[in-house]
Design an enzyme around this catalytic site. Sequence first.
Site, short mmCIF file in Angstrom:
data_model
loop_
_atom_site.label_atom_id
_atom_site.label_comp_id
_atom_site.label_asym_id
_atom_site.label_seq_id
_atom_site.Cartn_x
_atom_site.Cartn_y
_atom_site.Cartn_z
N HIS A 34 0.84 -1.21 0.00
CA HIS A 34 0.00 0.00 0.00
C HIS A 34 0.87 1.26 0.00
O HIS A 34 0.55 2.25 -0.65
CB HIS A 34 -0.88 0.04 1.26
CG HIS A 34 -1.96 -0.98 1.30
ND1 HIS A 34 -1.98 -2.00 2.22
CD2 HIS A 34 -3.09 -1.14 0.55
CE1 HIS A 34 -3.06 -2.74 2.04
NE2 HIS A 34 -3.74 -2.25 1.03
N GLN A 61 -18.70 -6.15 -0.34
CA GLN A 61 -17.88 -6.93 -1.27
C GLN A 61 -17.42 -8.25 -0.67
O GLN A 61 -16.65 -8.98 -1.27
CB GLN A 61 -16.69 -6.11 -1.77
CG GLN A 61 -15.58 -5.86 -0.76
CD GLN A 61 -14.49 -4.96 -1.33
OE1 GLN A 61 -14.68 -3.77 -1.49
NE2 GLN A 61 -13.34 -5.53 -1.62
O1 PAF Z 1 -8.54 -3.67 -3.10
C1 PAF Z 1 -9.16 -3.28 -2.08
O2 PAF Z 1 -8.58 -3.08 -1.01
C2 PAF Z 1 -10.66 -3.06 -2.16
O3 PAF Z 1 -11.26 -4.00 -3.00
C3 PAF Z 1 -11.04 -1.64 -2.57
C4 PAF Z 1 -10.56 -1.30 -3.97
C5 PAF Z 1 -10.45 -0.65 -1.58
C6 PAF Z 1 -12.56 -1.48 -2.56
O4 PAF Z 1 -13.09 -1.73 -1.30
#
Ligand code: PAF
Length: 278
Positions: A34, A61
């Site tokens: 990140h 999600q």
């Molecule tokens: O890749 C991720 O961490 C997630 O899928 C995202 C893009 C932040 C969406 O919640």
Amino acid sequence: MKIVTTGDELKAELTHRAGRRVLVPTMGALHHGHLQLVKLAREKAGPDGTVMVSIFVNPIQFDRATDLETYPRPMESDLAKCMAAGVDLVFAPDVKSMYFPDRSITVTENLLSSNLCGAARPGHFDGVCTVVLKLFLLSRCDAAVFGEKDFQQLAVIRRMVRDLDVPVEIIEWPTVREPDGLAMSSRNTRLTSAHRADAPRIHRALVVAAMLENPVEIIAAARHEIESSPLTKIDYLSLVDAETLQPVTDLSRPAVLATAVFYGDVRLIDHVSVPACA
Ligand code: PAF
């Protein structure tokens, strides 16, 4: 570094900021991968621009309740990492401020999300597209940076941006790996030490298999290496066209060998490119 937790606060904060806005959308549990995205975001935003990181574990999600419940949420250390990395603005909303209880609109992609993680995790990419579009709108970002590790997510988001004319530039950064080859992931922190020691086999399996020239042999070789550990359970292993993400039976075009593997209840994904054969 400013921290805001609602869309209204974010909107107010953005009125004071000129320059290019670059967003790094995350679900927190930030790791070195990140931070590479943040570094790239700073380069793209320039010294006068704004680098924003969103930290939001997006419930819509997740296909498994336990995965959502156990997803790591080390907010304090995430904020310290953002501060040290020179992030200007963190958006860390709670679920209530992101979603109306009676929300009834979802963004759905129907083609690229039909295989791999999309097939293994029903509704996952609807949740990703919906939250990413919301984050783009709330942050009014000019560009957003995503890791290429989630290559299907990246393809689906690029398609959403293309098909819906979303005015956001999508920037990608290659998968960042541990020295032993394991792709960095927030989920790695949940591996037991035995699972962590075994997990580099996923990348090794894909790299070695991708050197072969026949799709059936490629899949068989990767499967053999992953399944030769008693600790693994393959969720999917597939060779797909690099553009359409549909399964391939020959290598006339560039392809991607992709897998999701369970260690206990921790699901890890990885992929490698497979070049077209002349
Ligand atoms: O890749 C991720 O961490 C997630 O899928 C995202 C893009 C932040 C969406 O919640």
